[in-house]
Design an enzyme around this catalytic site. Sequence first.
Site, PDB file in Angstrom:
ATOM      1  N   ARG A  83      -0.063   5.227  10.406  1.00  0.00           N
ATOM      2  CA  ARG A  83       1.400   5.244  10.575  1.00  0.00           C
ATOM      3  C   ARG A  83       1.957   6.623  10.227  1.00  0.00           C
ATOM      4  NH1 ARG A  83       4.636   0.596   7.610  1.00  0.00           N
ATOM      5  NH2 ARG A  83       4.290   1.923   5.798  1.00  0.00           N
ATOM      6  N   LYS A 185       8.393   6.509   9.611  1.00  0.00           N
ATOM      7  CA  LYS A 185       8.839   6.516   8.214  1.00  0.00           C
ATOM      8  C   LYS A 185       9.279   7.929   7.845  1.00  0.00           C
ATOM      9  CE  LYS A 185       7.397   4.182   3.979  1.00  0.00           C
ATOM     10  NZ  LYS A 185       8.545   3.301   3.803  1.00  0.00           N
ATOM     11  N   GLU A 221      15.972  -5.373  10.345  1.00  0.00           N
ATOM     12  CA  GLU A 221      15.191  -5.424   9.125  1.00  0.00           C
ATOM     13  C   GLU A 221      16.071  -5.158   7.915  1.00  0.00           C
ATOM     14  OE1 GLU A 221      12.315  -2.320   8.388  1.00  0.00           O
ATOM     15  OE2 GLU A 221      13.177  -1.079   9.953  1.00  0.00           O
TER      16      GLU A 221
END
Length: 340
Positions: A83, A185, A221
């Site tokens: 990620r 992220k 989210e």
Amino acid sequence: MKKEANIDWGNLGFSYIKTDYRYVSKWKDGKWDEGILTKDNTLTISEGSPALHYGQQCFEGLKAYRTKSGKIQLFRVDENAKRMNRSAANLLMPEIPVEKFIDACKKVIKANEHFVPPYGTGATLYIRPFLIGVGDNIGVHPASEYIFSVFCMPVGPYFKGGLKPVNFMIADFDRAAPRGTGSIKVGGNYAASLTPHKIAVEKGFADCIYLDPATQSKIEEVGAANFFGITKNNEFVTPFSPSILPSITKYSLLHIAENYLDLKVFERDVFIDNLSEFAEAGACGTAAVITPIGGIEYKNKLHVFYSTEEPGPITKKLYDILYSIQFGDIEGPEGWIFEV
Ligand SMILES: Cc1ncc(COP(=O)(O)O)c(C=O)c1O
């Protein structure tokens, strides 16, 4: 004799604690150096560093767990590495070889072994890898040099109370754009979440939940965790959207729900006007683990799922299985656990 850190393991929150060593590696002229462990918890970088002005940076968060037999293990660290590389590629930063990422995490854990909380305290060692663009620069373009660093600290629960349900409110803000950086992220997403988070906490909520930025009709989210719900037909449902962070915990729960609990699982739209389809709901992530959602406030009404006092039965089962795998009480699926 081994050194013991003087810490009240059972009462840790989620806050910064300076541990002894961190890993730092530098990228210059097209390659990464070996990296070092250092006691210095400060970085000296050029005032022109793109990380400071244009948000050219990304990070990860994962945990090391102490097992009953005293071993230390990591949960799906390879997924964090991958990620991080997706985040890096998106912001035109150099990739970090997966092996280098895992090795850096292990080195930091070993060098700070006495900060890994004992088994049974519920506390863990939180590991924070990050990558920043540095160097003399002023225009909006990628950096010429990069720093990859990993530090760690012992932590307790992210949301106070562990498995006690918390309430969330629907944010009046967006954290990401439909074709923006929500799925990686990067710090910018979190900068955008500071004000909505502050408002939510001031109103007595644990955090806020974001709706999809295009239509404001679907749950995306939580500020630092993904959402899941258990329908009244015992299905595990979690939102599908290009602008949410693909949570490693969420994908682990999809697997656990399907293979350990025999539930049907779906990644699909979750409409804010149809919360009554759920018997239970929760927030999931490395820091949040599984935090049951008592209720969600939307348009001045609190929609309560199972209870604001105790977790629902399926949420509890999911938590127990995930926790047992992470702390080594039961064997997880192949490839999930990395011994340190
Ligand atoms: C915005 C956001 N969503 C979801 C998560 C959960 O992801 P993971 O389960 O990989 O920790 C996090 C935490 O990393 C997060 O910051």
